[in-house]
Design a protein around this motif. Structure first.
Motif, PDB file in Angstrom:
ATOM      1  N   GLY A  29       0.904  -1.290  -0.105  1.00  0.00           N
ATOM      2  CA  GLY A  29      -0.077  -0.086  -0.036  1.00  0.00           C
ATOM      3  C   GLY A  29       0.771   1.185   0.151  1.00  0.00           C
ATOM      4  N   HIS A  30       1.970   1.257  -0.412  1.00  0.00           N
ATOM      5  CA  HIS A  30       2.990   2.356  -0.442  1.00  0.00           C
ATOM      6  C   HIS A  30       3.373   3.214  -1.721  1.00  0.00           C
ATOM      7  N   SER A  31       2.433   2.900  -2.831  1.00  0.00           N
ATOM      8  CA  SER A  31       2.662   3.494  -4.003  1.00  0.00           C
ATOM      9  C   SER A  31       1.992   4.973  -3.883  1.00  0.00           C
ATOM     10  N   TRP A  32       2.871   5.816  -4.119  1.00  0.00           N
ATOM     11  CA  TRP A  32       2.335   7.274  -4.014  1.00  0.00           C
ATOM     12  C   TRP A  32       1.080   7.413  -4.812  1.00  0.00           C
ATOM     13  N   ALA A  33       0.786   6.919  -5.970  1.00  0.00           N
ATOM     14  CA  ALA A  33      -0.329   7.327  -6.681  1.00  0.00           C
ATOM     15  C   ALA A  33      -1.518   6.351  -6.429  1.00  0.00           C
ATOM     16  N   VAL A  34      -1.312   5.344  -5.547  1.00  0.00           N
ATOM     17  CA  VAL A  34      -2.349   4.259  -4.914  1.00  0.00           C
ATOM     18  C   VAL A  34      -2.698   3.521  -5.973  1.00  0.00           C
ATOM     19  N   TRP A  35      -1.749   2.946  -6.943  1.00  0.00           N
ATOM     20  CA  TRP A  35      -2.199   2.044  -7.989  1.00  0.00           C
ATOM     21  C   TRP A  35      -3.021   1.094  -7.728  1.00  0.00           C
ATOM     22  N   SER A  36      -3.088   0.452  -6.548  1.00  0.00           N
ATOM     23  CA  SER A  36      -3.869  -0.701  -6.295  1.00  0.00           C
ATOM     24  C   SER A  36      -5.394  -0.474  -6.214  1.00  0.00           C
ATOM     25  N   VAL A  37      -5.950   0.906  -5.896  1.00  0.00           N
ATOM     26  CA  VAL A  37      -7.251   1.178  -5.549  1.00  0.00           C
ATOM     27  C   VAL A  37      -7.721   1.564  -6.745  1.00  0.00           C
ATOM     28  N   ARG A  38      -8.687   0.826  -7.439  1.00  0.00           N
ATOM     29  CA  ARG A  38      -9.501   1.031  -8.858  1.00  0.00           C
ATOM     30  C   ARG A  38     -10.798   1.089  -8.555  1.00  0.00           C
ATOM     31  N   ASP A  39     -11.463   1.720  -9.644  1.00  0.00           N
ATOM     32  CA  ASP A  39     -12.995   1.485  -9.539  1.00  0.00           C
ATOM     33  C   ASP A  39     -13.111   0.363 -10.251  1.00  0.00           C
ATOM     34  N   GLU A  40     -14.251  -0.542  -9.534  1.00  0.00           N
ATOM     35  CA  GLU A  40     -14.922  -1.769 -10.078  1.00  0.00           C
ATOM     36  C   GLU A  40     -13.825  -2.774  -9.842  1.00  0.00           C
ATOM     37  N   GLY A  60      14.614  -1.636  -0.195  1.00  0.00           N
ATOM     38  CA  GLY A  60      14.395  -0.330  -0.516  1.00  0.00           C
ATOM     39  C   GLY A  60      14.681   0.450   0.861  1.00  0.00           C
ATOM     40  N   HIS A  61      15.010   1.714   0.839  1.00  0.00           N
ATOM     41  CA  HIS A  61      15.431   2.497   1.873  1.00  0.00           C
ATOM     42  C   HIS A  61      14.111   2.732   2.943  1.00  0.00           C
ATOM     43  N   CYS A  62      13.013   3.129   2.508  1.00  0.00           N
ATOM     44  CA  CYS A  62      11.929   3.161   3.384  1.00  0.00           C
ATOM     45  C   CYS A  62      11.475   1.822   3.985  1.00  0.00           C
ATOM     46  N   PRO A  63      11.620   1.785   5.406  1.00  0.00           N
ATOM     47  CA  PRO A  63      11.391   0.323   6.003  1.00  0.00           C
ATOM     48  C   PRO A  63      10.141  -0.260   5.862  1.00  0.00           C
ATOM     49  N   THR A  64       8.967   0.722   5.715  1.00  0.00           N
ATOM     50  CA  THR A  64       7.762   0.141   5.474  1.00  0.00           C
ATOM     51  C   THR A  64       7.307  -0.094   4.190  1.00  0.00           C
ATOM     52  N   VAL A  65       7.975  -0.238   3.343  1.00  0.00           N
ATOM     53  CA  VAL A  65       7.580  -0.370   2.187  1.00  0.00           C
ATOM     54  C   VAL A  65       7.720  -2.114   1.598  1.00  0.00           C
ATOM     55  N   ALA A  66       6.503  -2.753   1.330  1.00  0.00           N
ATOM     56  CA  ALA A  66       6.697  -4.185   1.040  1.00  0.00           C
ATOM     57  C   ALA A  66       7.610  -4.332  -0.521  1.00  0.00           C
ATOM     58  N   LEU A  67       7.942  -5.620  -0.441  1.00  0.00           N
ATOM     59  CA  LEU A  67       8.699  -6.053  -1.445  1.00  0.00           C
ATOM     60  C   LEU A  67       7.950  -6.312  -2.991  1.00  0.00           C
ATOM     61  N   GLY A  68       6.465  -6.582  -2.767  1.00  0.00           N
ATOM     62  CA  GLY A  68       5.832  -6.765  -4.117  1.00  0.00           C
ATOM     63  C   GLY A  68       6.053  -5.547  -4.946  1.00  0.00           C
ATOM     64  N   GLY A  69       5.365  -4.496  -4.569  1.00  0.00           N
ATOM     65  CA  GLY A  69       5.656  -3.359  -5.501  1.00  0.00           C
ATOM     66  C   GLY A  69       6.978  -3.055  -5.905  1.00  0.00           C
ATOM     67  N   PHE A  70       7.751  -2.831  -4.900  1.00  0.00           N
ATOM     68  CA  PHE A  70       9.027  -2.530  -5.059  1.00  0.00           C
ATOM     69  C   PHE A  70       9.861  -3.238  -5.897  1.00  0.00           C
ATOM     70  N   LEU A  71       9.800  -4.695  -5.971  1.00  0.00           N
ATOM     71  CA  LEU A  71      10.592  -5.520  -6.832  1.00  0.00           C
ATOM     72  C   LEU A  71      10.059  -5.574  -8.281  1.00  0.00           C
ATOM     73  N   LEU A  72       8.758  -5.321  -8.245  1.00  0.00           N
ATOM     74  CA  LEU A  72       8.138  -5.425  -9.713  1.00  0.00           C
ATOM     75  C   LEU A  72       8.426  -4.120 -10.659  1.00  0.00           C
ATOM     76  N   GLN A  73       8.823  -2.996  -9.860  1.00  0.00           N
ATOM     77  CA  GLN A  73       9.197  -1.761 -10.602  1.00  0.00           C
ATOM     78  C   GLN A  73      10.469  -1.597 -10.647  1.00  0.00           C
ATOM     79  N   GLY A  74      11.238  -2.561 -10.448  1.00  0.00           N
ATOM     80  CA  GLY A  74      12.778  -2.704 -10.654  1.00  0.00           C
ATOM     81  C   GLY A  74      13.459  -2.865  -9.398  1.00  0.00           C
ATOM     82  N   GLY A  75      13.176  -1.970  -8.025  1.00  0.00           N
ATOM     83  CA  GLY A  75      13.898  -2.001  -6.980  1.00  0.00           C
ATOM     84  C   GLY A  75      14.902  -1.292  -6.729  1.00  0.00           C
TER      85      GLY A  75
END
Length: 461
Positions: free
Chosen positions: A65-76, A122-137
């Motif tokens: 849930g750490h993406s700045w744009a909140v990629w995961s919350v989508r309509d429908e 990642g540098h921010c300790p509360t970031v989870a691996l899922g999104g971090f690694l898929l984006q390159g990391g």
């Protein structure tokens, strides 16, 4: 559907907390999935994907849930929240760690340290691996250690067809390639990462210097001039921020420029040698603070990151890969460091030089030797427009030196930017057409007129 986990449907009690309770950015989106699924395990993920297929629902995925744009919350569609997929295990013979997508850097780092190992998370300790690694990391000392996605030996993935497969260099190689760089445009659910680890550095040291903002331009210029010659065991950054107070400086909320260098060496002698070039800063006599050659560790560095990235704030963040001469880059970029819109905001210059080649075995494919990002955070919703406008103007201002951006610090709704090579973007779409022909998985969140993977300032020029 044999789903063991919890489901919150729109309109039910608990839905709103399920929708955004784990969203780090309190600039909460007005987007509403039909339901939020919290799977207990991999089999639940399979059940959820099958259910979405049977009912023609799209799927969006949240790991931390750490993406700045909140990629995961989508309509429908369905929001598949992987909160409970947070297990870690370690093979002492292969030195491979298995980590599920909701594992945070704060969890993984101390776990590996007890084995004398590290992972460039990642540098921010509360970031989870899922999104971090898929984006390159982009993790610790990326200029020397490379991208975290390069350390993925294998992944367990639930495909759009609802099948659990192993993807690595010998099987399901198309998924293995695409997952490492496609980010939120990936068309599967990674349920486990198999990660190569590294020996933990034995003598982490740092030097930190704090300057008045009047020295921003000469410092940025000097850092670009020397960074390719500095030991690759050093992570080096320039930060523009505001500090509450400084000894010997009158007043409060003092805008400053910080130079911070962190070593990943194994002896004090090596660390001191690696840090020595920073003693030659041409404006060192102007420094408010000069703290050289001190020992540190990941916990201390994580604590600094937690302080800079507090919970319960509204955030607007964007980034750019920069190119140009030291004179041009420093002059163009310095306003981002000295005109911050509020005392909590900060801007970052991050060296990637000497630039390492990116393996062609993964989708991630765009970088330059300078990374820039600006992190604007605030609490009062009445300040939304002021802060977002400042960042928009800064990103527009640096367009002449912008080559693209990093997905991890991006928001396509604010600025359309390139994030992989043209060839790799086309390949991602080709693999998606094969693996997810019904487009079960949501892709990149953007405005309707945004051309994905294009710098919007270059279109129709």
């Amino acid at each position: 559907m044999n789903f063991k986990g919890t489901i919150f449907y729109k309109g039910e009690q608990g839905y709103e907390e399920a929708r955004v309770g784990r969203v780090f950015n309190h600039l909460r989106p007005k987007r509403y999935p039909i339901a939020v699924f919290f799977p207990e395990d991999e089999q639940d993920v399979i059940e959820a994907v099958k259910y979405a297929n049977e009912n023609s629902f799209k799927i969006a995925i949240r790991a931390g849930g750490h993406s700045w744009a909140v990629w995961s919350v989508r309509d429908e569609g369905i929001l598949l929240d992987l909160k409970k997929l947070n297990n870690i295990s370690f093979n002492s013979e292969t030195k491979i760690v298995k980590a599920q997508p909701a594992v945070r850097n704060l969890d993984l780092s101390p776990y590996l340290e007890q084995h004398g190992l590290m992972f460039p998370g990642g540098h921010c300790p509360t970031v989870a691996l899922g999104g971090f690694l898929l984006q390159g990391g982009q993790g610790w000392n990326a200029r020397g250690l490379g991208w975290a996605a390069e350390y993925i030996e294998a992944m367990d993935i639930v495909t759009a067809a609802g099948k659990l497969v192993r993807a690595d260099a010998t099987q399901n190689t198309d998924l293995y390639w695409a997952a490492r760089g496609a980010g939120p445009g990936f068309f599967g659910v990674v349920t486990c990462f198999h990660l190569r680890t590294l020996p933990h550095p034995k003598a982490m040291m740092a030097s930190t210097f704090i300057f008045p903002t009047s020295e921003a331009e000469p410092i940025l210029k000097w850092m670009q001039e020397i960074h390719a010659s500095v030991s690759i065991k050093v992570e080096m950054v320039v930060i523009g921020q505001t500090v509450p107070e400084l000894e010997g400086v009158s007043g409060s909320n003092i805008p400053v420029i910080i130079v911070h260098a962190l070593t990943f060496d194994d002896t004090e002698e090596e660390s001191r040698k690696s840090l020595a070039p920073f003693e030659n800063c041409p404006v060192m006599e102007k420094a408010y603070v000069k703290k050289s050659y001190y020992f540190t560790n990941f916990k201390e560095q994580f604590d600094l990151q937690l302080e800079a990235n507090p919970e319960e704030h509204r955030w607007s963040v964007n980034s750019a890969w920069l190119e140009g001469s030291p004179e041009n880059v420093s002059k163009t970029l310095s306003p981002a460091f000295i005109t911050l819109p509020n005392p909590k905001a900060f801007s970052l210059w991050y060296s990637m030089a000497p630039l390492r080649p990116i393996p062609d075995t993964m989708a991630f494919s765009l970088q330059t030797d300078i990374y820039f990002a600006s992190y604007v955070l605030w609490e009062d919703e009445n300040e939304d427009e002021h802060n977002k406008t400042w960042l928009k103007n800064i990103m527009n201002h640096i367009e002449p030196i912008t080559a693209g951006q990093y997905l991890g610090d991006s928001d396509f709704r604010a600025h359309g930017r390139k994030f992989v090579s043209d060839a790799n973007y086309q390949k991602i779409q080709q693999i998606r057409a094969k693996r997810d022909p019904k487009r079960l998985f949501h892709s990149y969140l953007a405005n309707p007129d945004t051309v994905i993977n294009k710098n919007d300032f270059e279109i129709n020029v």
